[in-house]
Design a protein around this motif. Structure first.
Motif, PDB file in Angstrom:
ATOM      1  N   ALA A   1       0.826  -1.208   0.000  1.00  0.00           N
ATOM      2  CA  ALA A   1       0.000   0.000   0.000  1.00  0.00           C
ATOM      3  C   ALA A   1       0.857   1.254   0.000  1.00  0.00           C
ATOM      4  CB  ALA A   1      -0.933   0.001   1.205  1.00  0.00           C
ATOM      5  N   ALA A   2       1.879   1.278   0.827  1.00  0.00           N
ATOM      6  CA  ALA A   2       2.758   2.447   0.894  1.00  0.00           C
ATOM      7  C   ALA A   2       3.421   2.704  -0.449  1.00  0.00           C
ATOM      8  CB  ALA A   2       3.814   2.235   1.977  1.00  0.00           C
ATOM      9  N   ARG A   3       3.893   1.644  -1.094  1.00  0.00           N
ATOM     10  CA  ARG A   3       4.537   1.824  -2.395  1.00  0.00           C
ATOM     11  C   ARG A   3       3.529   2.275  -3.456  1.00  0.00           C
ATOM     12  NH1 ARG A   3       7.930  -2.669  -0.541  1.00  0.00           N
ATOM     13  NH2 ARG A   3       6.361  -4.205  -1.210  1.00  0.00           N
ATOM     14  N   ALA A   4       2.330   1.711  -3.418  1.00  0.00           N
ATOM     15  CA  ALA A   4       1.318   2.068  -4.407  1.00  0.00           C
ATOM     16  C   ALA A   4       0.861   3.514  -4.255  1.00  0.00           C
ATOM     17  CB  ALA A   4       0.126   1.119  -4.297  1.00  0.00           C
ATOM     18  N   VAL A   5       0.660   3.950  -3.025  1.00  0.00           N
ATOM     19  CA  VAL A   5       0.271   5.341  -2.794  1.00  0.00           C
ATOM     20  C   VAL A   5       1.398   6.275  -3.215  1.00  0.00           C
ATOM     21  CG1 VAL A   5      -0.295   7.032  -0.999  1.00  0.00           C
ATOM     22  CG2 VAL A   5      -1.420   4.793  -1.017  1.00  0.00           C
ATOM     23  N   GLY A   6       2.621   5.876  -2.952  1.00  0.00           N
ATOM     24  CA  GLY A   6       3.762   6.662  -3.398  1.00  0.00           C
ATOM     25  C   GLY A   6       3.836   6.769  -4.912  1.00  0.00           C
ATOM     26  N   ALA A   7       3.282   5.768  -5.599  1.00  0.00           N
ATOM     27  CA  ALA A   7       3.292   5.758  -7.064  1.00  0.00           C
ATOM     28  C   ALA A   7       2.103   6.504  -7.657  1.00  0.00           C
ATOM     29  CB  ALA A   7       3.288   4.318  -7.561  1.00  0.00           C
TER      30      ALA A   7
END
Length: 245
Positions: free
Chosen positions: A29-35
């Motif tokens: 989730a953290a990586r996806a939101v960062g993307a």
């Protein structure tokens, strides 16, 4: 809005990037939101690795993701019948949740959808009304007395043929837009995921992408995680915004 659908019912045997545990869900989730993802949809899992609506599974998954994403990012879960076939039991589980997600999806072709959605509204949880193509979901959803209270409608195109999925998406949108007040989120799956996402972008609709829906990038190569899919989706949205399909 681009929602990321982190895992669905997929197993890690399909892709090693599919998150299962709360820690894995949080990291993805953290990586996806960062993307560039604006919203998160996930399937909590029990100790057996299968979808679960149990209070502990939901609480641990939602809490883990909330701890790593900005406060404005909403976190939602599934209420699919595969997690609990008895709609009365599903509603009972929702009423027992100790950590509440911001929203939860309800598939309107499933038995007891109304009862499940009512339980969510009672708890103050936003309802994402899932209407699948090729079902009577749209008609059934419109007949529900609280249809005007949903957060959004998920227009889910189950046609996985990349040649015909866009046409199926257009037909579903036309069916749902008649008298619809709630925002519409349009998405596809597997071979239809990217064609349908392009339709959503062209119509200016919300959409979603993630390992639940598709394991490959637009060029057909395997996606190495949800963030890669979100970046590709953001690029497609930018390229197709306001174009007719």
């Amino acid at each position: 809005m681009v929602q990321v659908c982190l895992n669905g019912v997929r197993r890690q045997s399909e892709s090693r990037w599919v998150p299962v545990t709360p820690r894995e869900l949080a990291a993805e989730a953290a990586r996806a939101v960062g993307a560039g993802a604006d919203d998160v949809h996930l399937h909590p899992r029990g100790a057996d690795g299968l979808d679960s609506l149990a209070p502990r599974a939901v609480g641990e998954a939602v809490s883990a993701v909330r701890a790593v994403v900005p406060k404005e990012v909403r976190v939602g879960v599934t209420t699919g019948s595969w997690a609990e076939s008895d709609p009365a039991k599903r509603a009972e589980l929702i009423r027992s949740w100790t950590v509440l997600p911001d929203h939860a999806s309800v598939n309107w072709h499933e038995e007891g959808a109304e009862e499940v959605a009512d339980a969510l509204l009672e708890r103050g949880i936003g309802v994402e009304a899932g209407v699948w193509s090729g079902t009577g979901g749209a008609r059934r959803f419109r007949a529900w007395p609280s249809a005007s209270r949903v957060l959004r409608v998920l227009a889910e195109v189950t046609d996985t043929d990349p040649v015909t999925a866009a046409g199926t998406a257009g037909a579903l949108v036309r069916e749902l837009e008649e008298g619809l007040a709630a925002p519409l989120l349009l998405h596809g799956e597997d071979g239809g995921a990217w064609p349908v996402l392009r339709v959503a972008a062209g119509l200016g609709l919300d959409t979603r992408i993630g390992l639940e829906d598709v394991l490959t990038l637009p060029d057909g190569s395997a996606a190495e995680g949800n963030a890669q899919l979100v970046r590709a989706a953001r690029k497609v949205v930018g390229e197709h915004r306001a174009r007719p399909f």
